[in-house]
Write an enzyme that holds these catalytic residues in place. Structure first.
Site, PDB file in Angstrom:
ATOM      1  N   MET A   1       0.867  -1.167   0.000  1.00  0.00           N
ATOM      2  CA  MET A   1       0.000   0.000   0.000  1.00  0.00           C
ATOM      3  C   MET A   1       0.910   1.225   0.000  1.00  0.00           C
ATOM      4  SD  MET A   1      -2.785  -1.450  -0.293  1.00  0.00           S
ATOM      5  CE  MET A   1      -3.685  -2.954   0.088  1.00  0.00           C
ATOM      6  N   CYS A   2       1.140   1.777  -1.149  1.00  0.00           N
ATOM      7  CA  CYS A   2       2.233   2.700  -1.367  1.00  0.00           C
ATOM      8  C   CYS A   2       1.742   4.017  -1.953  1.00  0.00           C
ATOM      9  CB  CYS A   2       3.257   2.066  -2.311  1.00  0.00           C
ATOM     10  SG  CYS A   2       3.607   0.322  -1.921  1.00  0.00           S
TER      11      CYS A   2
END
Length: 284
Positions: free
Chosen positions: A8-9
């Site tokens: 989750m960037c």
């Protein structure tokens, strides 16, 4: 929570006149480095499991700098950013809840003149990993260095002809993942915003199997912003073809950002942009 490997960037893709990496990564109000600690739209607030920067210089092959340090705490990133500039930059900050925190798992990934970065997850990747790996072109497989679903998706896209037709190649890679997931009883396997470039054109994809994708925005053209904000000196320093595609806006300048629609691909080439529908293709 089910066991899965998740990235989750946050990321940004810039193209246009040469710009200092510092101006992209540190100076904006909601810069990528700020987002590494205080993401507003991400699935996680903190993205401290490494970062990476890819940029193009005189060579067709881009340079890549990746580290497992948090972006806000890496002195080498600060030093590099103050001195390096480029006409095309990919930057990524990582939040992992599954795959190892190691340099080979940091984005962007590189193959030849191509860069690739991803925000999202292939749900059930652990169960599908062998099947997906077997679909990678045998001559490409030895080039996979890390253990992430993101890099696997990149090499599947390369296998399906990324160099010839990027939207079709990514559609076939996603189609293969979804077809493989069905055989494993996985309902919604793909969650992605992806950016890829050959150094000349950038393609940005927003898609999820569930139809609820991560956030993605692109900048409006510079001439419009200059008209709206005539007293902003930063806008006058940029060329007409300067464009940004980002996970979340870098600031709150009115009119500066447009959301990329669900299930679409944005193609950025020079000062031109094209928005098209995106749907997986079952490779059969």
């Amino acid at each position: 929570m089910t066991t899965r490997e998740v990235d989750m960037c946050r990321w940004l893709a810039y193209s246009g006149s040469p710009v200092s990496l510092e101006d992209l990564l540190f100076k904006p109000k909601n810069s990528l480095v700020v987002q590494s600690q205080h993401s507003k739209l991400g699935a996680t607030t903190t993205n401290g499991d490494g970062f990476g920067v890819g940029w193009y210089g005189a060579s067709a092959r881009p340079g890549v700098f990746r580290s497992i340090e948090p972006a806000w705490n890496d002195r080498n990133l600060r030093e590099l950013s103050a001195l390096a500039s480029s006409r095309r930059v990919f930057a990524h900050i990582r939040a992992s809840t599954g795959s190892a925190v190691q340099q080979t798992n940091c984005h962007p990934f590189r193959y030849g003149n191509w860069l690739w970065m991803h925000n999202g997850v292939l749900t059930g990747f652990h169960a599908m990993k062998r099947d997906l790996a077997m679909a990678v072109e045998p001559t490409l497989f030895p080039e996979i260095e890390g253990s992430t679903d993101s890099e696997m998706l990149f090499f599947l896209a390369l296998t399906f002809g990324l160099a010839d037709d990027p939207p079709a190649a990514v559609a076939r890679a996603v189609g293969l993942v979804e077809a493989t997931a069905r055989t494993h009883g996985i309902e919604f396997p793909v969650q992605m915003t992806v950016a890829t470039t050959d150094g000349d054109t950038t393609w940005a994809f927003r898609y999820s199997s569930e139809g609820r994708s991560r956030s993605l925005f692109h900048s409006t053209d510079v001439s419009t912003l200059r008209e709206q904000h005539p007293d902003n000196p930063v806008l006058h320093a940029l060329s007409e073809d300067s464009r940004l595609v980002v996970s979340e806006p870098l600031g709150d300048l009115r009119g500066a950002w447009r959301e990329v629609p669900e299930s679409s691909v944005l193609t950025v080439h020079g000062d031109g942009e094209q928005l098209s529908d995106f749907a997986p293709i079952d490779p059969g």
